[in-house]
Design a protein around this motif. Structure first.
Motif, PDB file in Angstrom:
ATOM      1  N   VAL A  37      94.532  29.263  75.943  1.00 21.63           N
ATOM      2  CA  VAL A  37      94.194  29.688  77.293  1.00 21.63           C
ATOM      3  C   VAL A  37      94.552  28.575  78.265  1.00 21.63           C
ATOM      4  N   VAL A  38      95.216  28.938  79.364  1.00 19.35           N
ATOM      5  CA  VAL A  38      95.545  27.978  80.409  1.00 19.35           C
ATOM      6  C   VAL A  38      94.257  27.625  81.147  1.00 19.35           C
ATOM      7  N   VAL A  39      94.008  26.328  81.297  1.00 25.73           N
ATOM      8  CA  VAL A  39      92.827  25.837  82.005  1.00 25.73           C
ATOM      9  C   VAL A  39      93.271  25.373  83.389  1.00 25.73           C
ATOM     10  N   GLN A  40      92.488  25.718  84.379  1.00 24.58           N
ATOM     11  CA  GLN A  40      92.835  25.326  85.749  1.00 24.58           C
ATOM     12  C   GLN A  40      92.727  23.821  85.906  1.00 24.58           C
ATOM     13  N   GLU A  41      93.655  23.246  86.645  1.00 25.03           N
ATOM     14  CA  GLU A  41      93.698  21.796  86.835  1.00 25.03           C
ATOM     15  C   GLU A  41      93.097  21.376  88.169  1.00 25.03           C
ATOM     16  N   ILE A  51      89.862  22.511  91.114  1.00 30.55           N
ATOM     17  CA  ILE A  51      88.605  23.244  91.186  1.00 30.55           C
ATOM     18  C   ILE A  51      88.803  24.680  91.692  1.00 30.55           C
ATOM     19  N   SER A  52      89.787  24.881  92.549  1.00 32.55           N
ATOM     20  CA  SER A  52      90.027  26.218  93.097  1.00 32.55           C
ATOM     21  C   SER A  52      91.311  26.843  92.549  1.00 32.55           C
ATOM     22  N   GLY A  53      91.718  26.437  91.347  1.00 30.39           N
ATOM     23  CA  GLY A  53      92.963  26.933  90.765  1.00 30.39           C
ATOM     24  C   GLY A  53      92.807  28.097  89.806  1.00 30.39           C
ATOM     25  N   CYS A  54      91.679  28.809  89.862  1.00 27.92           N
ATOM     26  CA  CYS A  54      91.445  29.895  88.902  1.00 27.92           C
ATOM     27  C   CYS A  54      92.428  31.054  89.069  1.00 27.92           C
ATOM     28  N   GLY A  55      92.856  31.333  90.293  1.00 31.53           N
ATOM     29  CA  GLY A  55      93.828  32.412  90.514  1.00 31.53           C
ATOM     30  C   GLY A  55      95.170  32.075  89.898  1.00 31.53           C
ATOM     31  N   ILE A  56      95.633  30.859  90.128  1.00 34.28           N
ATOM     32  CA  ILE A  56      96.902  30.405  89.558  1.00 34.28           C
ATOM     33  C   ILE A  56      96.816  30.394  88.032  1.00 34.28           C
ATOM     34  N   ALA A  57      95.717  29.880  87.486  1.00 31.02           N
ATOM     35  CA  ALA A  57      95.545  29.834  86.027  1.00 31.02           C
ATOM     36  C   ALA A  57      95.456  31.238  85.424  1.00 31.02           C
ATOM     37  N   SER A  58      94.786  32.154  86.101  1.00 26.64           N
ATOM     38  CA  SER A  58      94.671  33.524  85.589  1.00 26.64           C
ATOM     39  C   SER A  58      96.039  34.192  85.515  1.00 26.64           C
ATOM     40  N   VAL A  59      96.849  34.011  86.550  1.00 26.51           N
ATOM     41  CA  VAL A  59      98.202  34.575  86.529  1.00 26.51           C
ATOM     42  C   VAL A  59      99.020  33.914  85.425  1.00 26.51           C
ATOM     43  N   ALA A  60      98.868  32.600  85.247  1.00 21.43           N
ATOM     44  CA  ALA A  60      99.571  31.899  84.161  1.00 21.43           C
ATOM     45  C   ALA A  60      99.167  32.473  82.798  1.00 21.43           C
ATOM     46  N   ASN A  61      97.873  32.789  82.639  1.00 23.65           N
ATOM     47  CA  ASN A  61      97.398  33.381  81.376  1.00 23.65           C
ATOM     48  C   ASN A  61      98.000  34.756  81.145  1.00 23.65           C
ATOM     49  N   ILE A  62      98.208  35.522  82.183  1.00 20.23           N
ATOM     50  CA  ILE A  62      98.811  36.853  82.044  1.00 20.23           C
ATOM     51  C   ILE A  62     100.297  36.738  81.726  1.00 20.23           C
ATOM     52  N   LEU A  63     100.976  35.812  82.394  1.00 16.94           N
ATOM     53  CA  LEU A  63     102.431  35.687  82.257  1.00 16.94           C
ATOM     54  C   LEU A  63     102.880  34.797  81.101  1.00 16.94           C
TER      55      LEU A  63
END
Length: 136
Positions: free
Chosen positions: A3-7, A9-21
């Motif tokens: 699972v991609v972890v956000q780097e 504090i507010s990177g959950c959207g970017i990390a979620s898209v990374a997890n999908i892609l």
């Protein structure tokens, strides 16, 4: 499954898209930044258009709107979920996570760096408000 972890504090959207892609956080952040999307922008976790734009840029279709959460069993096999809803100065904010069902097994990919495991099945602990279906 990794699972991609956000780097940030507010990177959950970017990390979620990374997890999908299936991309790394740094790869997805570079794509997002090139599109004018930055983790520092609080809109990333108070507006759905940014994650939709990132997914669309990769040719991934999403549902047109947000569907109210009813139950885990009624979720599609892949969805962006909004959890940890709160308000700041009258504006809604949330944490993005990814719901995934693989071979009948449901899980949530949560990019929060403080979690002991980023693959979650503690469904009673999460309080989704709505979801966006990801059609992949």
């Amino acid at each position: 499954m990794k699972v991609v972890v956000q780097e940030e504090i507010s990177g959950c959207g970017i990390a979620s898209v990374a997890n999908i892609l299936g991309k790394s956080y740094s790869e997805m952040k570079a794509v997002a930044n090139a599109m004018g999307i930055h983790a520092e922008d609080k809109s990333l976790w108070s507006d759905t258009r940014y994650v939709r734009k990132l997914l669309a840029s990769a040719g991934v279709e999403t549902s047109a709107g947000e569907t109210p959460f009813e139950s885990w069993s009624k979720l599609p096999d892949l969805a962006l979920l909004s959890i940890k809803h709160h308000q700041e100065e009258g504006r809604n904010f949330w944490h993005w996570v990814v719901f995934k069902r693989l071979e009948g097994r449901a899980m949530v990919l949560d990019s929060a760096s403080y979690l002991p495991s980023n693959i979650r099945t503690d469904f009673d602990e999460m309080q989704p408000k709505w979801f966006i279906e990801v059609k992949k």
